[in-house]
Scaffold this active site. Structure first.
Site, short mmCIF file in Angstrom:
data_model
loop_
_atom_site.label_atom_id
_atom_site.label_comp_id
_atom_site.label_asym_id
_atom_site.label_seq_id
_atom_site.Cartn_x
_atom_site.Cartn_y
_atom_site.Cartn_z
N HIS A 136 0.85 -1.19 0.00
CA HIS A 136 0.00 0.00 0.00
C HIS A 136 0.88 1.24 0.00
O HIS A 136 1.84 1.33 0.77
CB HIS A 136 -0.91 0.03 1.24
CG HIS A 136 -1.72 1.29 1.31
ND1 HIS A 136 -2.84 1.49 0.52
CD2 HIS A 136 -1.57 2.42 2.03
CE1 HIS A 136 -3.34 2.69 0.77
NE2 HIS A 136 -2.59 3.28 1.68
N ASP A 169 -15.62 3.00 6.72
CA ASP A 169 -14.57 3.94 6.31
C ASP A 169 -15.08 4.88 5.22
O ASP A 169 -14.77 6.07 5.23
CB ASP A 169 -13.33 3.19 5.81
CG ASP A 169 -12.33 4.18 5.23
OD1 ASP A 169 -11.89 5.06 5.99
OD2 ASP A 169 -12.04 4.13 4.02
N ARG A 222 -14.94 13.12 7.49
CA ARG A 222 -13.65 13.71 7.89
C ARG A 222 -13.21 14.75 6.87
O ARG A 222 -12.65 15.78 7.22
CB ARG A 222 -12.58 12.61 8.01
CG ARG A 222 -12.78 11.72 9.22
CD ARG A 222 -11.89 10.48 9.13
NE ARG A 222 -10.50 10.82 9.00
CZ ARG A 222 -9.61 10.12 8.29
NH1 ARG A 222 -9.97 9.03 7.64
NH2 ARG A 222 -8.37 10.49 8.22
N SER A 224 -8.48 4.08 8.76
CA SER A 224 -9.05 4.20 7.42
C SER A 224 -8.28 3.32 6.42
O SER A 224 -8.86 2.50 5.70
CB SER A 224 -8.99 5.68 7.00
OG SER A 224 -9.30 5.83 5.65
N LYS A 242 -9.47 -0.98 5.16
CA LYS A 242 -9.66 -1.41 3.77
C LYS A 242 -8.64 -2.47 3.39
O LYS A 242 -8.97 -3.47 2.76
CB LYS A 242 -9.48 -0.20 2.83
CG LYS A 242 -10.64 0.76 2.87
CD LYS A 242 -10.39 1.98 2.01
CE LYS A 242 -9.35 2.86 2.60
NZ LYS A 242 -9.52 4.30 2.46
N1 URA Z 1 -6.04 7.40 2.63
C1 URA Z 1 -7.08 6.76 3.22
O1 URA Z 1 -7.56 5.76 2.71
N2 URA Z 1 -7.57 7.23 4.37
C2 URA Z 1 -7.07 8.32 5.00
O2 URA Z 1 -7.55 8.68 6.04
C3 URA Z 1 -6.00 8.98 4.38
C4 URA Z 1 -5.50 8.49 3.20
#
Ligand code: URA
Length: 437
Positions: free
Chosen positions: A84, A163, A170, A185, A189
């Protein structure tokens, strides 16, 4: 005592640590709609100011991950691993890393995102390939991984829906830059997609989410600890993002550069980070004994076409036009290409990734609003890199746009993206820090 949402908000507002039942009840209620947006926003702001312990962050991540479907790879014949990135300019690494790791024997379930602000997104890049379908069902995703070794798709509505809802809140309540919230977050995922090993590329610099090394390190450590607490093998590199990666930024142009790298060529920085990140995935997964062996074996797979072959099969399995691999003209073409000449002779001191990102966005390669449609052919290519000598008048980069007027309107901005010096230039440090699990 019964669960009362405002008591949980008050506890966090006053600096308390939430217990597991409180976090799970709050996220469950928010996901189902029983807890309204204003209470979730208030809790997010309390977390922003008061932070969360490692234990609270792990529980929050787990609750958000379990708010939707979990992809599972039980009894899968290969180790599963993913990478990631927190996002940058010219960051096409996923396009090489997934097939390269698969060519070495890993199964790579990669669920990627779209561009965010000036940073590009893997899905937008892959969708530049005519026909490539990023919206596979979980069953089709798993089938492609079983047949090919890797698959790259987009987030489905059923993956970590808490999320999706919370990120939207947010975004409009000033609560994005909070390490526990970012950790939950990202990891909710990534962990929902089921990989046993996760390697993180935390970008650091003016064009990245994390601007300073201290912030990048804190985020990397938080992500690693949560991943480990939830039973995953974790590793991370903090990498430079004050200059773009490679010589292209955009969508189709980045696919071209990714294919060049998968053919054993491509820019040295792009190849090097591809190898470093994939090496960590393979070593953590037990495919190779150490990083040196991994780098050597993976280099061979780039040079002899094995990684490229996996990429070809993935593109075909997801409906994409594989002709793009042998003929870049099968990708969307820009209406105009405009070269930016060097204003003087010297050595390239710096290429400003933030400025390049803004230019790509205005050329149509990114989105100003979420509803915008990307121009897949727009972007920047033939970009010079720091340390290279240039003669006055020699092209520093090319702007690719739908028409000449749009490209020309960004010429002045493009010149300021590249600084030229007559002084010696220090080599760029690509990897700023290694954060081991
Ligand atoms: N990428 C995400 O998926 N979530 C965040 O909070 C910041 C960057």
């Amino acid at each position: 005592m019964n669960f009362v949402p405002q008591w949980v908000i008050e506890k966090k507002r006053d600096g308390g640590a939430l217990d597991e039942a409180e976090v799970r009840a709050f996220i469950g209620g928010f996901t189902s709609g029983a807890i309204p947006d204003y209470q979730m926003s208030a809790l997010a702001m309390a977390v922003y100011f008061r932070g969360m312990t490692q234990q609270e962050t792990a529980v929050l991540t787990d609750a958000m991950m379990r708010s939707g479907d979990l992809v599972t790879f039980d009894a899968w014949p290969r180790p599963t691993a993913d990478k990631h990135s927190t996002g940058g300019i010219g960051d096409k690494l996923s396009l090489m890393i997934a097939p390269l790791a698969a060519s070495a024997g890993l199964a790579v379930p990669m669920i990627s995102g779209r561009g965010l602000g000036i940073t590009g997104g893997t899905l937008d890049k892959l969708e530049a390939i005519p026909g490539y379908d990023t919206r596979l069902s979980v069953e089709a995703f798993k089938r492609v991984i079983a047949e090919v070794g890797c698959s790259i798709i987009g987030q489905t509505d059923r993956l970590a829906p808490a999320d999706k809802k919370l990120y939207a809140l947010r975004d409009v309540t000033g609560t994005v830059p909070s390490i526990p919230l970012i950790t939950a977050s990202i990891m909710s995922k990534k962990l929902a997609e089921g990989a046993e090993t996760l390697v993180l590329d935390v970008k650091c610099g003016p064009a990245a989410f994390m601007r300073t090394l201290d912030d990048a390190r804190a985020l990397a450590q938080s992500l690693i600890r949560v991943g480990q607490a939830l039973g995953r093998k974790m590793g991370a590199l903090i990498t430079d993002m004050d200059q773009p990666l490679g010589r292209t930024a955009g969508n189709a142009v980045e696919v071209i550069e990714a294919i060049e790298t998968l053919k054993g060529g491509g820019p040295a920085d792009t190849r090097s980070l591809t190898l470093e990140l994939t090496a960590r995935m393979t070593v953590l997964s037990g495919v190779y004994a150490d990083l040196e062996t991994a780098r050597r074996e993976l280099s061979r797979r780039l040079d002899d076409g094995r990684a490229l072959e996996v990429f070809r099969r993935m593109v075909a399995a997801q409906g994409g036009d594989v002709r793009v691999i042998d003929d870049a003209r099968a990708l969307p073409q820009p209406g105009a290409a405009f070269e930016i000449p060097a204003p003087r002779s010297g050595t390239v001191a710096f290429v400003d990734a933030r400025q390049i990102g803004r230019i790509v966005l205005q050329l149509g390669g990114g989105r100003k609003a979420t509803s915008d449609v990307i121009d897949p052919a727009a972007g920047v290519d033939r970009l010079v890199q720091a340390g290279e000598a240039v003669e006055k008048g020699q092209p520093l980069l090319r702007l690719l746009a739908k028409d000449a007027a749009l490209a020309e309107s960004l010429a002045a901005a493009a010149v300021t993206a590249v600084s030229i010096t007559s002084e010696p230039v220090q080599p760029r440090r690509l990897i700023l820090e290694r954060v081991e699990g």
